[in-house]
Design an enzyme around this catalytic site. Structure first.
Site, PDB file in Angstrom:
ATOM      1  N   ASN A 147       0.872  -1.181   0.000  1.00  0.00           N
ATOM      2  CA  ASN A 147       0.000   0.000   0.000  1.00  0.00           C
ATOM      3  C   ASN A 147       0.906   1.227   0.000  1.00  0.00           C
ATOM      4  OD1 ASN A 147      -1.767   2.070   0.509  1.00  0.00           O
ATOM      5  ND2 ASN A 147      -2.269   1.444   2.604  1.00  0.00           N
ATOM      6  N   TRP A 148       1.020   1.826  -1.170  1.00  0.00           N
ATOM      7  CA  TRP A 148       1.936   2.971  -1.296  1.00  0.00           C
ATOM      8  C   TRP A 148       1.407   4.235  -0.652  1.00  0.00           C
ATOM      9  CZ3 TRP A 148       4.122   2.750  -7.023  1.00  0.00           C
ATOM     10  CH2 TRP A 148       5.100   1.742  -7.074  1.00  0.00           C
ATOM     11  N   LYS A 149       0.152   4.280  -0.314  1.00  0.00           N
ATOM     12  CA  LYS A 149      -0.462   5.500   0.232  1.00  0.00           C
ATOM     13  C   LYS A 149      -0.175   6.674  -0.716  1.00  0.00           C
ATOM     14  CE  LYS A 149      -0.236   3.403   4.729  1.00  0.00           C
ATOM     15  NZ  LYS A 149      -0.216   3.552   6.165  1.00  0.00           N
ATOM     16  N   GLU A 152      -5.817  -4.541  10.441  1.00  0.00           N
ATOM     17  CA  GLU A 152      -4.795  -3.525  10.677  1.00  0.00           C
ATOM     18  C   GLU A 152      -5.096  -2.772  11.965  1.00  0.00           C
ATOM     19  OE1 GLU A 152      -2.680  -2.446   6.788  1.00  0.00           O
ATOM     20  OE2 GLU A 152      -4.372  -1.096   6.992  1.00  0.00           O
ATOM     21  N   GLY A 178       2.622  -0.990   4.247  1.00  0.00           N
ATOM     22  CA  GLY A 178       2.731   0.410   3.872  1.00  0.00           C
ATOM     23  C   GLY A 178       4.181   0.805   3.664  1.00  0.00           C
ATOM     24  N   GLY A 179       4.794   1.350   4.699  1.00  0.00           N
ATOM     25  CA  GLY A 179       6.163   1.879   4.622  1.00  0.00           C
ATOM     26  C   GLY A 179       7.143   0.963   3.904  1.00  0.00           C
ATOM     27  N   HIS A 197      -9.681   1.640   4.429  1.00  0.00           N
ATOM     28  CA  HIS A 197      -8.436   1.783   5.188  1.00  0.00           C
ATOM     29  C   HIS A 197      -8.683   2.739   6.362  1.00  0.00           C
ATOM     30  CE1 HIS A 197      -4.364   2.897   6.293  1.00  0.00           C
ATOM     31  NE2 HIS A 197      -3.984   1.777   5.701  1.00  0.00           N
ATOM     32  N   SER A 218       3.120  -1.973  10.221  1.00  0.00           N
ATOM     33  CA  SER A 218       4.574  -2.057  10.423  1.00  0.00           C
ATOM     34  C   SER A 218       5.159  -3.434  10.103  1.00  0.00           C
ATOM     35  CB  SER A 218       4.945  -1.612  11.841  1.00  0.00           C
ATOM     36  OG  SER A 218       4.489  -0.290  12.080  1.00  0.00           O
ATOM     37  N   GLY A 253       2.199   2.481  10.697  1.00  0.00           N
ATOM     38  CA  GLY A 253       3.163   3.566  10.528  1.00  0.00           C
ATOM     39  C   GLY A 253       3.827   4.001  11.821  1.00  0.00           C
ATOM     40  N   GLU A 302      -7.033   5.080   7.530  1.00  0.00           N
ATOM     41  CA  GLU A 302      -6.748   6.490   7.242  1.00  0.00           C
ATOM     42  C   GLU A 302      -7.923   7.132   6.510  1.00  0.00           C
ATOM     43  OE1 GLU A 302      -2.957   5.841   5.367  1.00  0.00           O
ATOM     44  OE2 GLU A 302      -2.130   5.266   7.308  1.00  0.00           O
TER      45      GLU A 302
END
Ligand code: PGA
Length: 252
Positions: free
Chosen positions: A9-11, A166, A233-234, A94, A212, A172, A96
């Site tokens: 997930n590149w956001k 999640e 993500g990251g 998600h 994470s 993150g 966010e």
């Protein structure tokens, strides 16, 4: 054999040049399980990624979608538009988006239905906040999300959904859920699905962990029986790291 999906997930990250560089680096890895890997990119990058991944088996998709097929919804992207780009996957709900963009279980439910109708695999995100976990309410909360999000979705369609657990406190933050915490909730979610539908649907559902996940902790999470992969993500921003996580899944 356990099924896996390793989803990046590149956001809101990367320009088209950076995405092209990433795609070349990932392709060079020649992953044995490329079909179990996908990248969820910003809308602007999806078309390019689709072309770059052609013939590799690596999947690609979006991070959000509108539930209406077209109309006066300035700034939104519809399911037919995603279909046009050949996307295989789309993240829905998600945390966010729930937190910053007023996504509710009602809109999540409508988005799931629209995607399923078009044959795009939804990756549905659920998960509790730290406050809820500290009060011991995480299972009730997550079960409530799952029940509301799947409302009115039939068994055949439900079986096509991928769920990503999640915990918001692990996203993150560098604070990963322990493998036991992640396994406990993924198994619980599987039970909720079995309860709504049947054991076959629960048993075969892909349930991912997200929060994470990185090369150094992927294996211990992925080897848990109820964890079918990760929403990353990251660590998905670097081809080396995403490939290392995919390789960890392939080794199990
Ligand atoms: P993270 O993000 O891996 O950077 O914690 C996961 C996600 O939000 O999907």
């Amino acid at each position: 054999m356990k099924k896996f999906l390793i989803a990046g997930n590149w956001k809101m990250n990367k320009t088209s040049a950076e995405a092209a560089e990433f795609a070349e680096a990932l392709k060079a890895k020649e992953l044995p399980n490329a079909k179990d890997v996908c990248v969820l990119a910003p809308f602007t990058l999806i078309g390019g990624l689709g072309k770059a991944f052609e013939g590799t088996g690596i999947g690609f998709g979006a991070q959000n979608v509108h539930f209406e097929p077209s109309g006066a919804f300035t700034g939104e992207i519809s399911v037919p538009m995603l279909k046009d780009l050949g996307v295989g996957y789309c993240i829905v709900g998600h945390s966010e988006r729930r937190e910053y963009f007023a996504e509710t279980d009602k809109t999540v439910n409508l988005k799931l239905k629209a995607l399923l109708q078009a044959g795009i695999t939804p990756i549905l995100c659920v998960g509790e906040s730290l406050e809820i976990r500290e009060q011991g309410g995480e299972q009730t909360f997550v079960a409530g999300q799952v029940i509301a999000d799947f409302d009115g979705i039939g068994t055949e369609d439900a079986a096509k959904v991928v769920i990503a657990y999640e915990p918001i406190w692990a996203i993150g933050t560098g604070k990963t859920a322990t493998p036991d915490q992640a396994e406990e909730m993924c198994a619980f979610i599987r039970g909720v699905i079995s309860g709504i539908y049947d054991d076959a649907t629960g048993d075969s559902m892909l349930i991912l962990y997200g929060g994470s996940m990185k090369p150094s902790n992927a294996k211990e999470l992925l080897e848990k029986p109820d964890i079918n992969g990760g929403l990353i993500g990251g660590a998905s921003l670097k081809a080396d790291d995403l490939a290392a996580i995919a390789e960890a899944a392939a080794s199990l």
